[in-house]
Design a protein around this motif. Structure first.
Motif, PDB file in Angstrom:
ATOM      1  N   VAL A 247      24.616  30.510  17.643  1.00  0.00           N
ATOM      2  CA  VAL A 247      25.511  30.185  16.536  1.00  0.00           C
ATOM      3  C   VAL A 247      25.758  28.682  16.522  1.00  0.00           C
ATOM      4  CG1 VAL A 247      27.738  30.656  15.452  1.00  0.00           C
ATOM      5  CG2 VAL A 247      26.629  32.429  16.845  1.00  0.00           C
ATOM      6  N   LEU A 248      25.422  28.042  15.415  1.00  0.00           N
ATOM      7  CA  LEU A 248      25.708  26.616  15.218  1.00  0.00           C
ATOM      8  C   LEU A 248      27.022  26.479  14.458  1.00  0.00           C
ATOM      9  CD1 LEU A 248      24.991  23.577  15.209  1.00  0.00           C
ATOM     10  CD2 LEU A 248      23.764  23.995  13.058  1.00  0.00           C
ATOM     11  N   VAL A 249      27.961  25.731  15.024  1.00  0.00           N
ATOM     12  CA  VAL A 249      29.222  25.445  14.340  1.00  0.00           C
ATOM     13  C   VAL A 249      29.002  24.203  13.478  1.00  0.00           C
ATOM     14  CG1 VAL A 249      31.662  24.911  14.622  1.00  0.00           C
ATOM     15  CG2 VAL A 249      30.525  26.452  16.241  1.00  0.00           C
ATOM     16  N   ALA A 250      29.010  24.391  12.182  1.00  0.00           N
ATOM     17  CA  ALA A 250      28.703  23.305  11.239  1.00  0.00           C
ATOM     18  C   ALA A 250      29.694  23.329  10.089  1.00  0.00           C
ATOM     19  CB  ALA A 250      27.269  23.438  10.722  1.00  0.00           C
ATOM     20  N   PRO A 251      30.834  22.657  10.225  1.00  0.00           N
ATOM     21  CA  PRO A 251      31.834  22.636   9.150  1.00  0.00           C
ATOM     22  C   PRO A 251      31.249  22.043   7.871  1.00  0.00           C
ATOM     23  CG  PRO A 251      32.745  21.772  11.199  1.00  0.00           C
ATOM     24  CD  PRO A 251      31.278  21.909  11.415  1.00  0.00           C
ATOM     25  N   GLY A 252      31.612  22.656   6.765  1.00  0.00           N
ATOM     26  CA  GLY A 252      31.176  22.157   5.470  1.00  0.00           C
ATOM     27  C   GLY A 252      29.947  22.826   4.908  1.00  0.00           C
ATOM     28  N   THR A 253      29.229  23.601   5.722  1.00  0.00           N
ATOM     29  CA  THR A 253      28.017  24.229   5.205  1.00  0.00           C
ATOM     30  C   THR A 253      28.320  25.280   4.146  1.00  0.00           C
ATOM     31  OG1 THR A 253      28.113  25.752   7.072  1.00  0.00           O
ATOM     32  CG2 THR A 253      26.685  23.837   7.297  1.00  0.00           C
ATOM     33  N   GLY A 254      29.545  25.796   4.164  1.00  0.00           N
ATOM     34  CA  GLY A 254      29.890  26.833   3.202  1.00  0.00           C
ATOM     35  C   GLY A 254      29.911  26.360   1.759  1.00  0.00           C
ATOM     36  N   VAL A 255      30.061  25.060   1.551  1.00  0.00           N
ATOM     37  CA  VAL A 255      30.132  24.563   0.174  1.00  0.00           C
ATOM     38  C   VAL A 255      28.755  24.223  -0.366  1.00  0.00           C
ATOM     39  CG1 VAL A 255      32.441  23.660   0.588  1.00  0.00           C
ATOM     40  CG2 VAL A 255      30.472  22.156   0.913  1.00  0.00           C
ATOM     41  N   TRP A 256      27.731  24.299   0.459  1.00  0.00           N
ATOM     42  CA  TRP A 256      26.377  23.986   0.028  1.00  0.00           C
ATOM     43  C   TRP A 256      25.540  25.271  -0.039  1.00  0.00           C
ATOM     44  CZ3 TRP A 256      25.496  19.016  -1.330  1.00  0.00           C
ATOM     45  CH2 TRP A 256      26.367  18.043  -0.817  1.00  0.00           C
ATOM     46  N   GLU A 257      24.571  25.259  -0.937  1.00  0.00           N
ATOM     47  CA  GLU A 257      23.630  26.368  -0.963  1.00  0.00           C
ATOM     48  C   GLU A 257      22.774  26.309   0.303  1.00  0.00           C
ATOM     49  OE1 GLU A 257      21.281  26.702  -4.427  1.00  0.00           O
ATOM     50  OE2 GLU A 257      22.984  26.521  -5.820  1.00  0.00           O
ATOM     51  N   ARG A 258      22.357  27.479   0.741  1.00  0.00           N
ATOM     52  CA  ARG A 258      21.632  27.571   1.995  1.00  0.00           C
ATOM     53  C   ARG A 258      20.373  26.707   1.989  1.00  0.00           C
ATOM     54  NH1 ARG A 258      17.575  31.120   3.849  1.00  0.00           N
ATOM     55  NH2 ARG A 258      17.619  31.460   6.099  1.00  0.00           N
ATOM     56  N   ARG A 259      19.704  26.622   0.852  1.00  0.00           N
ATOM     57  CA  ARG A 259      18.450  25.864   0.808  1.00  0.00           C
ATOM     58  C   ARG A 259      18.671  24.369   1.054  1.00  0.00           C
ATOM     59  NH1 ARG A 259      17.800  23.543  -4.374  1.00  0.00           N
ATOM     60  NH2 ARG A 259      19.408  24.226  -5.874  1.00  0.00           N
ATOM     61  N   HIS A 260      19.928  23.908   0.850  1.00  0.00           N
ATOM     62  CA  HIS A 260      20.204  22.490   1.049  1.00  0.00           C
ATOM     63  C   HIS A 260      20.404  22.148   2.516  1.00  0.00           C
ATOM     64  CE1 HIS A 260      20.218  21.603  -3.143  1.00  0.00           C
ATOM     65  NE2 HIS A 260      21.284  22.368  -3.419  1.00  0.00           N
ATOM     66  N   TRP A 261      21.108  23.023   3.256  1.00  0.00           N
ATOM     67  CA  TRP A 261      21.408  22.665   4.637  1.00  0.00           C
ATOM     68  C   TRP A 261      20.449  23.258   5.651  1.00  0.00           C
ATOM     69  CZ3 TRP A 261      22.253  27.011   7.407  1.00  0.00           C
ATOM     70  CH2 TRP A 261      22.876  28.112   6.785  1.00  0.00           C
ATOM     71  N   LEU A 262      19.605  24.212   5.221  1.00  0.00           N
ATOM     72  CA  LEU A 262      18.702  24.857   6.166  1.00  0.00           C
ATOM     73  C   LEU A 262      17.688  23.868   6.739  1.00  0.00           C
ATOM     74  CD1 LEU A 262      18.202  27.607   7.396  1.00  0.00           C
ATOM     75  CD2 LEU A 262      16.549  28.072   5.592  1.00  0.00           C
ATOM     76  N   GLY A 263      17.315  22.880   5.923  1.00  0.00           N
ATOM     77  CA  GLY A 263      16.335  21.893   6.393  1.00  0.00           C
ATOM     78  C   GLY A 263      16.940  20.548   6.695  1.00  0.00           C
ATOM     79  N   ALA A 264      18.256  20.493   6.855  1.00  0.00           N
ATOM     80  CA  ALA A 264      18.923  19.216   7.075  1.00  0.00           C
ATOM     81  C   ALA A 264      19.612  19.197   8.434  1.00  0.00           C
ATOM     82  CB  ALA A 264      19.949  18.961   5.963  1.00  0.00           C
ATOM     83  N   GLY A 265      19.934  17.988   8.905  1.00  0.00           N
ATOM     84  CA  GLY A 265      20.719  17.820  10.123  1.00  0.00           C
ATOM     85  C   GLY A 265      20.057  18.444  11.339  1.00  0.00           C
ATOM     86  N   LEU A 266      20.827  19.225  12.090  1.00  0.00           N
ATOM     87  CA  LEU A 266      20.358  19.823  13.335  1.00  0.00           C
ATOM     88  C   LEU A 266      19.527  21.087  13.134  1.00  0.00           C
ATOM     89  CD1 LEU A 266      23.623  19.619  15.501  1.00  0.00           C
ATOM     90  CD2 LEU A 266      21.769  17.957  15.376  1.00  0.00           C
ATOM     91  N   MET A 267      19.559  21.618  11.910  1.00  0.00           N
ATOM     92  CA  MET A 267      18.975  22.943  11.723  1.00  0.00           C
ATOM     93  C   MET A 267      17.478  23.028  12.036  1.00  0.00           C
ATOM     94  SD  MET A 267      21.075  25.342  11.174  1.00  0.00           S
ATOM     95  CE  MET A 267      19.970  26.596  10.570  1.00  0.00           C
TER      96      MET A 267
ATOM     97  N   ALA B 147      36.130  24.870  19.036  1.00  0.00           N
ATOM     98  CA  ALA B 147      34.791  24.276  19.041  1.00  0.00           C
ATOM     99  C   ALA B 147      34.712  23.106  18.067  1.00  0.00           C
ATOM    100  CB  ALA B 147      33.737  25.318  18.689  1.00  0.00           C
ATOM    101  N   ALA B 148      34.104  22.034  18.530  1.00  0.00           N
ATOM    102  CA  ALA B 148      33.877  20.877  17.663  1.00  0.00           C
ATOM    103  C   ALA B 148      32.625  21.099  16.825  1.00  0.00           C
ATOM    104  CB  ALA B 148      33.735  19.617  18.520  1.00  0.00           C
ATOM    105  N   ALA B 149      32.450  20.245  15.830  1.00  0.00           N
ATOM    106  CA  ALA B 149      31.249  20.315  15.010  1.00  0.00           C
ATOM    107  C   ALA B 149      30.005  20.118  15.882  1.00  0.00           C
ATOM    108  CB  ALA B 149      31.305  19.259  13.915  1.00  0.00           C
ATOM    109  N   HIS B 150      28.937  20.832  15.531  1.00  0.00           N
ATOM    110  CA  HIS B 150      27.634  20.757  16.201  1.00  0.00           C
ATOM    111  C   HIS B 150      27.647  21.432  17.570  1.00  0.00           C
ATOM    112  CE1 HIS B 150      26.879  16.890  13.643  1.00  0.00           C
ATOM    113  NE2 HIS B 150      26.843  18.005  12.920  1.00  0.00           N
ATOM    114  N   THR B 151      28.662  22.253  17.845  1.00  0.00           N
ATOM    115  CA  THR B 151      28.630  23.086  19.045  1.00  0.00           C
ATOM    116  C   THR B 151      27.677  24.248  18.819  1.00  0.00           C
ATOM    117  OG1 THR B 151      30.896  22.509  19.659  1.00  0.00           O
ATOM    118  CG2 THR B 151      30.000  24.532  20.594  1.00  0.00           C
ATOM    119  N   VAL B 152      26.889  24.578  19.827  1.00  0.00           N
ATOM    120  CA  VAL B 152      25.953  25.705  19.751  1.00  0.00           C
ATOM    121  C   VAL B 152      26.405  26.769  20.751  1.00  0.00           C
ATOM    122  CG1 VAL B 152      23.573  26.467  20.091  1.00  0.00           C
ATOM    123  CG2 VAL B 152      24.035  24.242  19.025  1.00  0.00           C
TER     124      VAL B 152
END
Length: 594
Positions: A487-507, A532-537
């Motif tokens: 599980v990746l803790v990534a605040p803010g991903t809920g406001v983006w469509e999955r296709r936008h964040w799936l290939g961005a950042g740590l994913m 948990a802080a952001a980017h915790t796995v």
């Protein structure tokens, strides 16, 4: 590969069979009772099960309907106002606290430090007044336990198993011989379906008088009749619809609980004296009328549906694993004092063992993985029993003068009430979810990137919303019972469509690391997690216990955590299941016939 054999078609055995079936492991359930008896148990409403929220959720994930159960909206604790005994233990001239008010006494009130003084309860004439009560409400974040008739649970489990093509239930089959070798287990049964069976693993879920445990030669030490309870199931109206009640020091006896069931039915339990005296029907009716009259002001109309007396035993098998054979449920442990629930612990056994056996059946497993079942579950139940042994003398007012002395300590009675309430609600050391802090399924040393979160390593994870690989929004605990979870803790991903964040950042890097793990894993994303802080796995086992919390994407450390969770690689050249020695055939047959 040969199927897994589960011995015993009670709730624990059926739940284990259903869990294994969901992992695509073929299962044969052997039960000595006739087919018409399965799920009936005389349909006794006095024989019920209390399931903690986590174990009730397990049944939901397995597709077992529990609609006939009841969840109480609140837990009400009551104490009967009565004469209070105060014992000043201080020397003459010292200040002594009163057990009634908690305020200071004037020096010299008692010339004898052991003198007894009787104090009237507030507003009383020395007689018992109206019960005091306190309501504990769970709320949405803390769901209440599920209370249902045991025969209904068994029936629903059978209905779910009927949909599984790889599960077979065989009745009229009693084990007589169990013999192990390097590749499996051979068992003999007698009865209408007596024959010889071959299995990859055998699990004894056959109750307190387990034949499997006797065949394995596992000792079962402990204490008999730690507590005795009289039970009555009745249909009536109580002043607290949908609430459960704990009444300390009622007019008759030391403690009574009332738990709701569907259709206006209640199960009432009275704690009996430890002398083992016979409870007559007339005495039980007096218990019923006394409780109803105190709660309702007068005895309301009621239908008495079922009665019984049961004793609580505390026992713990020395060994839960012997080679390819395992014990679970009442075959491995008996407990139940102070609100603990033996069946609930048995279902936790099934959840813990199922994913480990599935991994072993499909891919092979190390001895560490198979041994971890005993290490984790026996350790957790042993802690329950130790906690009960420590608490029982205080809660049950045992211990002579020490018990009398406790009456002068402010808040002690309410502390006892809280301990009992925790036991009945599934909290605290008596009944809370177990944490496997000393499990062998952790890395030998904490990863360098380990971080602290709101869940301790080895404890069950909190239930938070997550996004699944297909883009659906689900709850974290709904994904249990399958693969390892990352599980990746990534605040803010809920406001983006999955296709936008799936290939961005740590994913992208995390997805690649997950695909290279030594066991199958599912990648989830959470907006947040407690502490948990952001980017915790988070690395989570299939049964929901936390393996590690890592800072960022660390492929090597993530691999090490997954490898530890599966118990490491299987030892080369060592036959699967070659752990502790199995008894020979002659010894097994003789033991079974005792």
């Amino acid at each position: 590969m040969d199927p897994v054999i589960v011995v015993g078609a009670g709730p624990v055995g059926l739940t284990l069979a259903l869990s294994l079936a969901r992992y695509e492991v073929p299962v044969t359930v052997l039960d000595e009772s006739p087919a018409e008896a399965l799920g009936q148990e005389d349909r006794r409403l006095a024989r019920t099960a209390v399931l903690r929220p986590e174990t009730a959720a397990l049944l939901d994930r397995l597709g077992c309907a529990t609609a006939e159960g009841a969840r109480w909206s609140a837990w009400r604790t009551m104490r009967r106002r009565s004469v209070v005994t105060r014992v000043p233990f201080a020397a003459p001239g010292d200040v002594v606290n009163s057990g009634g008010s908690g305020g200071p006494e004037e020096p010299g009130d008692s010339e004898d430090p052991g003198e007894l003084e009787m104090l009237e309860a507030p507003g009383g004439d020395g007689t018992a007044g109206a019960p005091e009560d306190e309501v504990v409400t769970g709320g949405a974040a803390e769901p209440s336990p599920l209370h249902l008739p045991q025969h209904a649970l068994t029936r629903e489990l059978c209905a779910a198993l009927a949909k599984e093509a790889d599960v077979r239930i065989v009745h009229d089959s009693r084990l007589t011989i169990l013999k192990q070798d390097s590749s499996g287990v051979t068992v003999h049964t007698r009865g209408d379906n007596g024959t010889v069976w071959r299995a990859s693993y055998v699990i004894g879920c056959d109750g307190a008088r387990s034949v499997v445990r006797k065949l394995l030669g596992a000792r079962f030490p402990g204490r008999t009749a730690v507590e005795r309870h009289a039970v009555a199931a009745l249909r009536t109206e109580l002043p607290w619809p949908g609430e459960a009640v704990l009444h300390r020091s009622p007019p008759r006896g030391r403690e009574v609980t009332a738990r709701p069931l569907p259709d206006g039915v209640w199960r009432l339990d009275w704690l009996l004296p430890p002398d083992g005296a016979l409870v007559t029907p007339d005495a039980l009716l007096e218990h019923v009328r006394d409780a109803l009259s105190v709660w309702c002001g007068e005895v309301p109309a009621y239908d008495l549906l079922d009665t019984g007396v049961h004793a609580v035993h505390h026992r713990l098998a020395r060994r839960w694993r012997s080679g390819r054979a395992f014990l679970a449920g009442d075959a491995a442990h008996l407990l139940g004092a102070l609100g603990a629930q033996g069946l609930d612990e048995g279902l936790r056994d099934a959840e813990n063992l199922a994913w480990k056996l599935a991994l072993a059946w499909h891919h092979g497993a190390s001895e560490a993985l198979l041994d971890s079942y005993q290490a984790e579950r026996r350790g957790a139940v042993a802690e329950r029993l130790r906690a009960a042994d420590r608490a029982l003398p205080a809660v049950r007012d045992e211990g002579g003068w020490r018990a009398v002395r406790r009456t002068v300590v402010p808040g002690v009675v309410r502390g006892h009430d809280a301990l009992l309430t925790d036991g009945h609600l599934g909290r605290g050391t008596q009944a809370g979810p177990p944490a496997y802090a000393r499990t062998p399924l952790l890395p030998a040393a904490p990863p360098a990137s380990s971080v602290l979160v709101g869940t301790d390593v080895g404890a069950p994870v909190a239930d938070v919303p997550v996004t699944a690989p297909d883009g659906s929004d689900v709850w974290l605990r709904d994904r249990l019972g399958g693969d390892l979870l990352v599980v990746l803790v990534a605040p803010g991903t809920g406001v983006w469509e999955r296709r936008h964040w799936l290939g961005a950042g740590l994913m992208p890097g995390l997805a690649a690391a997950v695909s290279a793990l030594p066991m199958r894993a599912e990648l989830l994303v959470a907006e947040g997690y407690p502490g948990a802080a952001a980017h915790t796995v988070l690395v989570v086992r299939p049964d929901g216990h936390l393996v590690a919390a890592l800072e960022g994407v660390r492929p090597a450390e993530l691999y090490a955590c997954a490898d530890a969770a599966r118990g490491g690689a299987r030892e080369a050249g060592r036959p699967q299941g070659e752990g502790e020695g199995a008894p020979d055939e002659a010894t097994s047959e003789a033991t079974a016939n005792r």
